[in-house]
Design a protein around this motif. Structure first.
Motif, PDB file in Angstrom:
ATOM      1  N   HIS A   1       2.439   1.763  -3.518  1.00 61.54           N
ATOM      2  CA  HIS A   1       1.478   2.282  -4.498  1.00 61.54           C
ATOM      3  C   HIS A   1       1.071   3.726  -4.172  1.00 61.54           C
ATOM      4  N   THR A   2       0.970   4.044  -2.888  1.00 64.16           N
ATOM      5  CA  THR A   2       0.620   5.419  -2.501  1.00 64.16           C
ATOM      6  C   THR A   2       1.716   6.388  -2.921  1.00 64.16           C
ATOM      7  N   LEU A   3       2.967   6.000  -2.726  1.00 66.59           N
ATOM      8  CA  LEU A   3       4.084   6.846  -3.148  1.00 66.59           C
ATOM      9  C   LEU A   3       4.050   7.076  -4.656  1.00 66.59           C
ATOM     10  N   LEU A   4       3.832   5.998  -5.406  1.00 71.08           N
ATOM     11  CA  LEU A   4       3.743   6.142  -6.863  1.00 71.08           C
ATOM     12  C   LEU A   4       2.545   6.997  -7.255  1.00 71.08           C
ATOM     13  N   LEU A   5       1.434   6.857  -6.518  1.00 74.94           N
ATOM     14  CA  LEU A   5       0.249   7.669  -6.793  1.00 74.94           C
ATOM     15  C   LEU A   5       0.576   9.154  -6.667  1.00 74.94           C
ATOM     16  N   VAL A   6       1.252   9.527  -5.590  1.00 73.93           N
ATOM     17  CA  VAL A   6       1.609  10.932  -5.371  1.00 73.93           C
ATOM     18  C   VAL A   6       2.550  11.420  -6.468  1.00 73.93           C
ATOM     19  N   VAL A   7       3.551  10.602  -6.815  1.00 71.37           N
ATOM     20  CA  VAL A   7       4.519  10.990  -7.846  1.00 71.37           C
ATOM     21  C   VAL A   7       3.820  11.230  -9.184  1.00 71.37           C
TER      22      VAL A   7
ATOM     23  N   VAL B   1       0.842  -1.204   0.000  1.00 64.59           N
ATOM     24  CA  VAL B   1       0.000   0.000   0.000  1.00 64.59           C
ATOM     25  C   VAL B   1       0.872   1.247   0.000  1.00 64.59           C
ATOM     26  N   ALA B   2       1.913   1.242   0.828  1.00 63.13           N
ATOM     27  CA  ALA B   2       2.808   2.403   0.905  1.00 63.13           C
ATOM     28  C   ALA B   2       3.498   2.645  -0.431  1.00 63.13           C
TER      29      ALA B   2
END
Length: 229
Positions: A47-53, A44-45
Motif C-alpha cells: 500500500h505504501t508503494l501504491l501511495l507513492v505512485v 503495508v509495503a
C-alpha cells in the motif's frame, strides 16, 4: 462559468483526474495504516508503494493542469469572444470583451482598428490519431493604426489577456522541448477589423487555427461608410 464551458478547458479535466488520483492515494494511506495496526507488514509495503505512485502521478497531472490553464479545446469552429466598441475621442476607444461564459473585461485602445491574437497548439500524428484536438488560448488585444507612420509613432495599446498559467505549456516547450515530444507546432493567429462607434464583433477560431473576426450587419454597414458618413 457553466459546466459546458468548464469541460472545454483541458485544465479542468486534468484537475478532476488529479483529484481522483490523489483520492486513491488517500485510500492507500488509510489502508496502509489499517494494515500496520494489523501488523501485516508485507501489505503495508504494498500500500505504501501504491501511495507513492499515486501521489507522484497526481502531482504530475496537477502540474499539467497548471501548464494548460487558459487553453481550450478547438472544435470545428470555436467561438472565442464577442467585442463591443465605443468611441471616446478620435482614435480612442473603449472595447468590451465578452467570453462565451459571459465573463467581461473592458480595455482602452488607441488606433483605427482592433487586433486580437491567439496561441494555437497542435499535436503530432499519434496524438492526433488518438483524437486529441488542438488547443488554443487568447493571448492579447491591441490597437492598430491604418497609417504606417502613425503605427510607428502613435501610442501603442497592447493588453495581455493574462490567461497563461504559472507553468504555461508554451514556455515549457521553449525551455524543455524534449519533455514535450508530442507537441507538433505552436503558432500565433491574429485578426483585425476597423473600430466603429457602437460596433459589435464576433471572433472565432477555425480548426485550422485561423482566427476570424466578423462584424454584425449593422457594424459592417458602418465600416463601409465613408469617413464622416
Amino acid at each position: 462559468m457553466n459546466w459546458n464551458e468548464l469541460l472545454r478547458l483541458p485544465s479542468t479535466l486534468l484537475a478532476i483526474l488529479a483529484a481522483v488520483v490523489l483520492f486513491i492515494a488517500l485510500v492507500q494511506l488509510v489502508a496502509a495504516r489499517q494494515r500496520l495496526h494489523e501488523r501485516r507488514h508485507f501489505a503495508v509495503a504494498g500500500h505504501t508503494l501504491l501511495l507513492v505512485v499515486f501521489i507522484v502521478l497526481g502531482v504530475g497531472i496537477a502540474g499539467m493542469a497548471l501548464s494548460l490553464r487558459g487553453y481550450r479545446f478547438l472544435d470545428e469552429e470555436a467561438p472565442v469572444v464577442q467585442l463591443d466598441s465605443q468611441i471616446l475621442a478620435p482614435q480612442r476607444w473603449v472595447v468590451t470583451v465578452t467570453w462565451p461564459d459571459t465573463a467581461t473585461r473592458k480595455f482602452m485602445l488607441a488606433g483605427d482598428d482592433f487586433r486580437i491574437e491567439a496561441i494555437v497548439l497542435k499535436w503530432k500524428l499519434p496524438a492526433m490519431l488518438a483524437g486529441l484536438p488542438p488547443l488554443y488560448r487568447l493571448d492579447r488585444i491591441s490597437g492598430r493604426f491604418d497609417d504606417a507612420n502613425e503605427e510607428m509613432n502613435g501610442p501603442r495599446t497592447v493588453i495581455d489577456f493574462g490567461q497563461a498559467g504559472p507553468l504555461d505549456l508554451l514556455d515549457l516547450r521553449k525551455q524543455f522541448p524534449r519533455w514535450l515530444p508530442e507537441v507538433d507546432t505552436v503558432f500565433g493567429s491574429g485578426a483585425y477589423l476597423p473600430l466603429v462607434d457602437g460596433g459589435h464583433y464576433s471572433v472565432s477560431l477555425m480548426r485550422t487555427g485561423a482566427l476570424v473576426a466578423r462584424p454584425d450587419d449593422a457594424t459592417a454597414q458602418r465600416i463601409g461608410q465613408p469617413l464622416g458618413g
